[in-house]
Scaffold this motif. Structure first.
Motif, PDB file in Angstrom:
ATOM      1  N   LEU A  36     -30.580  54.488  -2.816  1.00  0.00           N
ATOM      2  CA  LEU A  36     -29.954  54.162  -1.530  1.00  0.00           C
ATOM      3  C   LEU A  36     -30.953  53.453  -0.615  1.00  0.00           C
ATOM      4  O   LEU A  36     -30.609  52.482   0.071  1.00  0.00           O
ATOM      5  N   ALA A  37     -32.195  53.945  -0.604  1.00  0.00           N
ATOM      6  CA  ALA A  37     -33.244  53.287   0.189  1.00  0.00           C
ATOM      7  C   ALA A  37     -33.539  51.898  -0.375  1.00  0.00           C
ATOM      8  O   ALA A  37     -33.739  50.934   0.384  1.00  0.00           O
ATOM      9  N   ASN A  38     -33.553  51.784  -1.706  1.00  0.00           N
ATOM     10  CA  ASN A  38     -33.779  50.476  -2.330  1.00  0.00           C
ATOM     11  C   ASN A  38     -32.687  49.483  -1.950  1.00  0.00           C
ATOM     12  O   ASN A  38     -32.960  48.312  -1.676  1.00  0.00           O
ATOM     13  N   LEU A  39     -31.437  49.942  -1.951  1.00  0.00           N
ATOM     14  CA  LEU A  39     -30.313  49.069  -1.604  1.00  0.00           C
ATOM     15  C   LEU A  39     -30.410  48.593  -0.159  1.00  0.00           C
ATOM     16  O   LEU A  39     -30.055  47.450   0.156  1.00  0.00           O
ATOM     17  N   LEU A  40     -30.890  49.471   0.714  1.00  0.00           N
ATOM     18  CA  LEU A  40     -31.058  49.091   2.117  1.00  0.00           C
ATOM     19  C   LEU A  40     -32.065  47.959   2.254  1.00  0.00           C
ATOM     20  O   LEU A  40     -31.831  46.980   2.977  1.00  0.00           O
ATOM     21  N   VAL A  41     -33.178  48.069   1.535  1.00  0.00           N
ATOM     22  CA  VAL A  41     -34.210  47.023   1.589  1.00  0.00           C
ATOM     23  C   VAL A  41     -33.703  45.727   0.952  1.00  0.00           C
ATOM     24  O   VAL A  41     -33.875  44.637   1.500  1.00  0.00           O
ATOM     25  N   LEU A  42     -33.067  45.862  -0.208  1.00  0.00           N
ATOM     26  CA  LEU A  42     -32.583  44.685  -0.920  1.00  0.00           C
ATOM     27  C   LEU A  42     -31.591  43.877  -0.099  1.00  0.00           C
ATOM     28  O   LEU A  42     -31.649  42.642  -0.054  1.00  0.00           O
ATOM     29  N   ASN A  43     -30.671  44.570   0.555  1.00  0.00           N
ATOM     30  CA  ASN A  43     -29.570  43.875   1.217  1.00  0.00           C
ATOM     31  C   ASN A  43     -29.843  43.534   2.677  1.00  0.00           C
ATOM     32  O   ASN A  43     -28.973  42.998   3.358  1.00  0.00           O
ATOM     33  N   THR A  44     -31.019  43.846   3.156  1.00  0.00           N
ATOM     34  CA  THR A  44     -31.439  43.376   4.475  1.00  0.00           C
ATOM     35  C   THR A  44     -32.563  42.354   4.314  1.00  0.00           C
ATOM     36  O   THR A  44     -32.418  41.192   4.696  1.00  0.00           O
ATOM     37  N   ASP A  45     -33.656  42.775   3.714  1.00  0.00           N
ATOM     38  CA  ASP A  45     -34.802  41.881   3.556  1.00  0.00           C
ATOM     39  C   ASP A  45     -34.583  40.871   2.443  1.00  0.00           C
ATOM     40  O   ASP A  45     -34.761  39.665   2.625  1.00  0.00           O
ATOM     41  N   GLY A  46     -34.176  41.352   1.263  1.00  0.00           N
ATOM     42  CA  GLY A  46     -34.026  40.473   0.109  1.00  0.00           C
ATOM     43  C   GLY A  46     -33.000  39.378   0.326  1.00  0.00           C
ATOM     44  O   GLY A  46     -33.269  38.193   0.108  1.00  0.00           O
ATOM     45  N   LEU A  47     -31.808  39.766   0.780  1.00  0.00           N
ATOM     46  CA  LEU A  47     -30.734  38.793   0.963  1.00  0.00           C
ATOM     47  C   LEU A  47     -31.080  37.775   2.048  1.00  0.00           C
ATOM     48  O   LEU A  47     -30.892  36.568   1.864  1.00  0.00           O
ATOM     49  N   SER A  48     -31.600  38.250   3.174  1.00  0.00           N
ATOM     50  CA  SER A  48     -31.932  37.320   4.262  1.00  0.00           C
ATOM     51  C   SER A  48     -33.064  36.385   3.857  1.00  0.00           C
ATOM     52  O   SER A  48     -33.093  35.209   4.265  1.00  0.00           O
ATOM     53  N   ARG A  49     -33.995  36.869   3.056  1.00  0.00           N
ATOM     54  CA  ARG A  49     -35.100  36.015   2.587  1.00  0.00           C
ATOM     55  C   ARG A  49     -34.578  34.938   1.642  1.00  0.00           C
ATOM     56  O   ARG A  49     -35.003  33.780   1.720  1.00  0.00           O
ATOM     57  N   ILE A  50     -33.657  35.287   0.770  1.00  0.00           N
ATOM     58  CA  ILE A  50     -33.066  34.312  -0.147  1.00  0.00           C
ATOM     59  C   ILE A  50     -32.324  33.228   0.629  1.00  0.00           C
ATOM     60  O   ILE A  50     -32.493  32.031   0.371  1.00  0.00           O
ATOM     61  N   LEU A  51     -31.510  33.642   1.595  1.00  0.00           N
ATOM     62  CA  LEU A  51     -30.747  32.673   2.392  1.00  0.00           C
ATOM     63  C   LEU A  51     -31.673  31.767   3.195  1.00  0.00           C
ATOM     64  O   LEU A  51     -31.410  30.562   3.340  1.00  0.00           O
ATOM     65  N   SER A  52     -32.764  32.329   3.703  1.00  0.00           N
ATOM     66  CA  SER A  52     -33.709  31.541   4.489  1.00  0.00           C
ATOM     67  C   SER A  52     -34.396  30.488   3.631  1.00  0.00           C
ATOM     68  O   SER A  52     -34.555  29.333   4.047  1.00  0.00           O
ATOM     69  N   LEU A  53     -34.799  30.868   2.413  1.00  0.00           N
ATOM     70  CA  LEU A  53     -35.546  29.949   1.556  1.00  0.00           C
ATOM     71  C   LEU A  53     -34.642  28.910   0.891  1.00  0.00           C
ATOM     72  O   LEU A  53     -35.025  27.743   0.759  1.00  0.00           O
ATOM     73  N   LEU A  54     -33.440  29.318   0.491  1.00  0.00           N
ATOM     74  CA  LEU A  54     -32.584  28.418  -0.277  1.00  0.00           C
ATOM     75  C   LEU A  54     -31.759  27.473   0.596  1.00  0.00           C
ATOM     76  O   LEU A  54     -31.614  26.286   0.279  1.00  0.00           O
ATOM     77  N   ILE A  55     -31.184  27.995   1.675  1.00  0.00           N
ATOM     78  CA  ILE A  55     -30.312  27.141   2.493  1.00  0.00           C
ATOM     79  C   ILE A  55     -30.782  27.058   3.950  1.00  0.00           C
ATOM     80  O   ILE A  55     -30.055  26.578   4.812  1.00  0.00           O
ATOM     81  N   ASN A  56     -31.992  27.558   4.195  1.00  0.00           N
ATOM     82  CA  ASN A  56     -32.583  27.493   5.539  1.00  0.00           C
ATOM     83  C   ASN A  56     -31.709  28.173   6.594  1.00  0.00           C
ATOM     84  O   ASN A  56     -31.642  27.732   7.742  1.00  0.00           O
ATOM     85  N   PHE A  57     -31.029  29.251   6.182  1.00  0.00           N
ATOM     86  CA  PHE A  57     -30.199  30.020   7.111  1.00  0.00           C
ATOM     87  C   PHE A  57     -31.014  31.224   7.573  1.00  0.00           C
ATOM     88  O   PHE A  57     -31.244  32.159   6.828  1.00  0.00           O
ATOM     89  N   ASN A  58     -31.458  31.166   8.818  1.00  0.00           N
ATOM     90  CA  ASN A  58     -32.348  32.203   9.330  1.00  0.00           C
ATOM     91  C   ASN A  58     -31.997  32.530  10.778  1.00  0.00           C
ATOM     92  O   ASN A  58     -32.299  31.768  11.690  1.00  0.00           O
ATOM     93  N   LEU A  59     -31.348  33.684  10.971  1.00  0.00           N
ATOM     94  CA  LEU A  59     -30.947  34.092  12.313  1.00  0.00           C
ATOM     95  C   LEU A  59     -32.097  34.712  13.111  1.00  0.00           C
ATOM     96  O   LEU A  59     -31.948  34.966  14.306  1.00  0.00           O
ATOM     97  N   GLU A  60     -33.222  34.965  12.451  1.00  0.00           N
ATOM     98  CA  GLU A  60     -34.355  35.600  13.139  1.00  0.00           C
ATOM     99  C   GLU A  60     -34.817  34.795  14.355  1.00  0.00           C
ATOM    100  O   GLU A  60     -35.221  35.359  15.373  1.00  0.00           O
ATOM    101  N   THR A  61     -34.775  33.493  14.220  1.00  0.00           N
ATOM    102  CA  THR A  61     -35.315  32.639  15.269  1.00  0.00           C
ATOM    103  C   THR A  61     -34.328  32.386  16.406  1.00  0.00           C
ATOM    104  O   THR A  61     -34.703  31.850  17.449  1.00  0.00           O
TER     105      THR A  61
END
Length: 304
Positions: free
Chosen positions: A62-87
């Motif tokens: 459950l903890a792994n899924l939390l990390v994967l679907n917050t950090d992992g997914l957002s990192r993939i979207l940022s690198l592949l399609i430059n979609f980054n809401l952080e900024t």
């Protein structure tokens, strides 16, 4: 920036992009599948019977899924399609890092609990063995997770979007605190699991020279039965093996990130060239990517 620096930075960015495409995406997909599979596997009644550490193996994914679907997914979207809401979104910036840190620290907390619990049930001291129970395990899970979640609230205060990125930008004091905190949440679990892994091996070696008598009591204390051809022995040895696999995976894929954080903290006051900044950002990205492998490798190892 001169042309050689531009080429170097462009090459590093291309490598990061390929890592996201050919490493992060498969890890994200496999990691989600495997963590859900682990939850289903360890939730079976016959697996949960008289094995209190199963609760840790259920909550860890459950903890792994939390990390994967917050950090992992957002990192993939940022690198592949430059979609980054952080900024652009301060709420997204703070909530994302809060969930990442909460999931990561809880994950390491569960790995520590697994190593400690396996040491306790393999101990030759009956009093130590009797200290394990599902009631204690559930209390440690609930109370520990809540305390961690409350402590990590500091991230929502100290993080903000600045200079086109989301990081600990509250002030220099908080930045220093966060650097130290980052090293502690890796170093302390590494020390704990290394120590108790050694103690587990020591207990297992000692068990080869003795037979622990089977005793039935009214308490729910779990006992490791080390008599030859014992079904309980086989089950307990299997859970020891799973625990050691989880520990080894954590050390293999996480310790490099801790080393980088220690290095970054040590040279934080040094003025860096643009080339060095690009190289260090690339190295940091690689160590972050390797963290995700730790959530995918254990499932394959469990099935060996």
């Amino acid at each position: 920036m001169n042309s050689s620096s531009s080429v170097s930075t462009a090459d590093l960015n291309l490598i990061q992009l390929n890592l996201a495409r050919y490493f992060l995406v498969p890890i994200y997909i496999l990691g989600n599948f495997e963590n859900f599979a682990n939850i289903a596997l360890f939730s079976q009644r016959n697996v949960r019977a008289n094995n209190f550490c199963v609760w840790y193996f259920i909550c860890l994914p459950l903890a792994n899924l939390l990390v994967l679907n917050t950090d992992g997914l957002s990192r993939i979207l940022s690198l592949l399609i430059n979609f980054n809401l952080e900024t652009t979104s301060i709420i997204f910036c703070k909530s994302r890092y809060y969930l990442i840190q909460t999931g990561a620290v809880i994950e390491r907390y569960f790995i520590c609990l697994i190593s400690i619990e396996r040491w306790m049930v393999t101990s030759t001291n009956e009093m130590i063995r009797r200290m394990t129970s599902s009631k204690i395990a559930l209390r440690l899970i609930v109370i520990g997770s809540c305390m961690i979640a409350l402590f990590i609230i500091h991230v929502t205060i100290g993080f903000a979007s600045s200079n086109n990125r989301c990081y600990a930008s509250l002030n220099d004091t908080y930045a220093l605190f966060f650097d130290i905190y980052n090293m502690v949440i890796i170093t302390v679990p590494a020390i704990v699991i290394t120590l108790f892994s050694i103690l587990i091996f020591k207990n297992v070696r000692q068990s080869h020279h003795r037979i622990v008598p089977i005793s039935i009591t009214r308490s729910s204390a779990q006992v490791i039965y080390l008599t030859p051809n014992s079904a309980s022995q086989q089950r307990d040895i299997q859970f020891i093996r799973l625990a050691l696999i989880q520990i080894l995976t954590f050390m293999l894929f996480t310790i490099d990130y801790g080393i980088y954080n220690a290095y970054d903290f040590g040279i934080s006051s040094i003025k860096k060239s643009s080339d060095r900044q690009a190289i260090e950002a690339f190295i940091r990205g690689v160590t972050v990517n390797l963290n995700y492998a730790s959530v995918a490798v254990p499932f394959f190892s469990y099935t060996l």
